[in-house]
Write a protein that holds these residues in place. Structure first.
Motif, short mmCIF file in Angstrom:
data_model
loop_
_atom_site.label_atom_id
_atom_site.label_comp_id
_atom_site.label_asym_id
_atom_site.label_seq_id
_atom_site.Cartn_x
_atom_site.Cartn_y
_atom_site.Cartn_z
N PHE A 198 0.86 1.93 -6.37
CA PHE A 198 0.15 0.69 -6.07
C PHE A 198 -0.03 -0.14 -7.33
O PHE A 198 0.26 -1.34 -7.35
CB PHE A 198 -1.21 0.99 -5.45
CG PHE A 198 -2.12 -0.20 -5.38
CD1 PHE A 198 -1.97 -1.15 -4.37
CD2 PHE A 198 -3.11 -0.39 -6.33
CE1 PHE A 198 -2.80 -2.26 -4.33
CE2 PHE A 198 -3.96 -1.49 -6.28
CZ PHE A 198 -3.80 -2.43 -5.28
N CYS A 213 1.72 -3.80 -8.33
CA CYS A 213 0.82 -4.96 -8.44
C CYS A 213 1.27 -5.93 -9.53
O CYS A 213 1.04 -7.13 -9.44
CB CYS A 213 -0.61 -4.51 -8.77
SG CYS A 213 -1.55 -3.96 -7.33
N GLY A 249 0.51 -3.10 -2.68
CA GLY A 249 0.88 -3.49 -4.04
C GLY A 249 1.64 -4.81 -4.07
O GLY A 249 1.35 -5.69 -4.88
#
Length: 204
Positions: A114, A118, A148
């Motif tokens: 994640f 991001c 993400g």
């Protein structure tokens, strides 16, 4: 590909012209460009997202970019998962650095994926390949990609749609930070429940 051609062709103005040219196809051009980038990572995703935000508006532009980028990432992941044992990918899988990343992904699951997904400048193609070669569950990876990519694409869209707002409207910037935290927290809670479910199945 000639560098000058690449530099002249991949500009915000040119990408927006391309989207406008095929506007009759609805959201398809806006979805297709980020999807193609997943297979050709040298293409400028940031430009595609900015062009979508300016052509369709912040929210629709974000949605189309997110859908395209997410579908592309999942397709790459599934292809690597299916054909990862073939000779053509054998050298990649046997690479020491790739093996370390695979172990790290398998051990930590959703969290680090994640976080990696991001950040706009994370080589997501590498993340997709490593995750596909690893033993991480498809459900975990889908969760990481959905959340993400949402953070990354929205951040790009927000910045590309109105760069000045980052400074002149700190409240909007704070909202972006809050969204990132909420998505991370929700994803982490879902991962915990998924792991508990898997562990329960194993015990049974």
């Amino acid at each position: 590909m000639d560098y000058e051609f690449f530099k002249d062709w991949f500009t915000l103005e040119h990408i927006m012209e391309l989207i406008e040219k095929y506007r009759s196809f609805g959201p398809i051009p806006g979805i297709l460009l980020p999807l193609i980038e997943a297979f050709l990572p040298f293409l400028p995703l940031f430009l595609f997202v900015m062009a979508n935000a300016n052509a369709f508006g912040l929210w629709l532009g974000f949605l189309f970019s997110w859908i395209g980028s997410t579908i592309g990432a999942l397709l790459v992941f599934l292809l690597i998962r299916k054909y990862g044992q073939k000779k053509i990918l054998g050298k990649i899988k046997n690479n020491l650095q790739v093996q370390k990343l695979m172990v790290w992904v398998e051990k930590h699951g959703f969290g680090p994926l994640f976080i990696l997904l991001c950040f706009p400048f994370t080589p997501s193609a590498v993340v997709n390949i490593v995750a596909g070669l690893s033993k991480i569950s498809i459900a975990q990876y889908i969760l990481a990609v959905l959340t993400g990519k949402a953070v990354m694409i929205f951040t790009m869209s927000f910045v590309g749609y109105d760069i000045k707002a980052l400074i002149t409207q700190p409240v909007r910037t704070a909202i972006v930070g809050l969204i990132i935290f909420i998505l991370w927290y929700v994803g982490k809670r879902i991962e915990i429940k998924m792991n508990m479910s898997v562990e329960k199945d194993r015990n049974n």
